[in-house]
Design a protein around this motif. Sequence first.
Motif, mmCIF file in Angstrom:
data_model
loop_
_atom_site.group_PDB
_atom_site.id
_atom_site.type_symbol
_atom_site.label_atom_id
_atom_site.label_comp_id
_atom_site.label_asym_id
_atom_site.label_seq_id
_atom_site.Cartn_x
_atom_site.Cartn_y
_atom_site.Cartn_z
ATOM 1 N N TYR A 158 0.619 -1.094 0.077
ATOM 2 C CA TYR A 158 0.106 -0.221 -0.499
ATOM 3 C C TYR A 158 0.385 1.862 0.139
ATOM 4 N N GLU A 159 1.690 1.247 0.494
ATOM 5 C CA GLU A 159 2.949 2.512 0.669
ATOM 6 C C GLU A 159 4.486 2.350 -0.124
ATOM 7 N N PRO B 102 3.074 0.718 -4.454
ATOM 8 C CA PRO B 102 2.174 0.069 -4.155
ATOM 9 C C PRO B 102 1.935 -0.890 -4.797
ATOM 10 N N ASN C 169 -2.620 1.286 -6.656
ATOM 11 C CA ASN C 169 -3.461 1.620 -5.635
ATOM 12 C C ASN C 169 -3.625 0.042 -4.957
ATOM 13 N N GLU D 222 -7.623 -0.993 -5.756
ATOM 14 C CA GLU D 222 -8.058 -0.385 -7.265
ATOM 15 C C GLU D 222 -7.672 -1.772 -8.823
#
Length: 343
Positions: A61-62, A69, A90, A93
Motif C-alpha cells: 500500500y505504501e 504500491p 493502489n 483499485e
Amino acid sequence: MKLSKSIAQKIVLEMMNVIPYNINVMDENGVIIGSGDIKRIGNIHEGAKKAIDKQHVNEVYEEKGRMKPGVNEPIIIDNNIIGVIGITGNPDEVMRFSKLVRVTAVLLIEQEKINEETQNKRLNRQRFYHELVHRKTEYDNEFYVRAKNYGIDLTKKYQVILVDCNIDSQGFRTICNRHFHYFELDNNKTVFFIRTNQEANTLIKDLEECEDINKIGIGGEEDIVAVSLENAGLAIEFGIKIKPSSKIYIYDDLKLFIHLSYDDKSNLISLLSNLDKVGNKLELIQTLEAYIEENGDINNVANRLNIHRNTLNYRLDRIKQLTGKNPKVLLELFELLCGLIWR
C-alpha cells in the motif's frame, strides 16, 4: 518449467493493452524479466520476493524505497511457483484486475509450453527422417522402435519417391499435406517414404498433375530406405541423359543403364537367364540375335530364320515374357543386346 523472458514480455504487452496500469513479470527468484517500464528489467522486485516466500498474494500500500504500491500474485503451474505477476497501483483499485492478469498469464504460458512441445516433436521427427535417408547400415531395435513411434514399420520394405521441385509452391505444399511421411533435402528436393503400391500410385498421380514439379525419381522397394533413395537419385541422374523431356524416371526401368557405369556386370549378365532355362533355348537366343542383325525388320528376320511372321512375333512376345524386356522398344532392345554381350 521456467518462465522465459520472451513470454514474460508477451504477457506484459497483452495485458497492458487491456488494463491502464503498469505490469511487471518476475521470475521464480523475484527478478523482473518483463515490464511496461523497460528500465526496471533485471532489478529485484521486493514485493515479488515476499509473494514467493509467502506463496500468496502480496499487497503493497505504501511506497518503500524501490518498492511501489501494487499487487503481486504468484504464477503457479503444476503446484510450482514459476514467477510472479505484479500490477503497479493502489491495491484496492488494481486487485480487481489481478485474477484476470494471472489467468491470462497462465493461459499464455501453457500455450507456449504446448507450442514448445509441438516444436520439439517436429524437430525430433526431422532428426529421425534425416537419419533414415542417410543410414545404409542394418537397423537395430532402437531404430525400429523410433520408426514405429512415427508410424513407420521398418520390418516391411519401403520405396522412396524423390521429387525435384519448387518446395515453396502452394501446389506442392498441398501435396505434402496429403502425404504425411516426407522429408525435405537440400536444393529443392523432397523425399516421400511409401509403403504400398496404392500410396505410390496416388502420390505419383498428384505429382504428375502439379505444374511446379520438375523431375520425379522412383526407387525400388528396399529393406534399407537410404538405398531406395540413392537409386531414385540415380534414376533422375541417368534418366535425364536418356530421356530429357520425361518427368518421371523409374530406377527399375533404368537399372541396366545405371549398372553400365559399374565394373560389376553380374546383374546384366543375369538378364537372359530365363531364356537359358526354357526348352530349346537356342531358338529364342538365335531369334534375338537375328532380330538385332536385321535391325528389327520383321520380314528379313522371318526369311532368315525360315519361319512365318506370326511365329516370329510369338517368339518376340515370349522373349518379352521371360526377360521383362520388349525387343520392339529401342532402349529395352539395347538392354537385351548388353545381356547377349555379357552372357
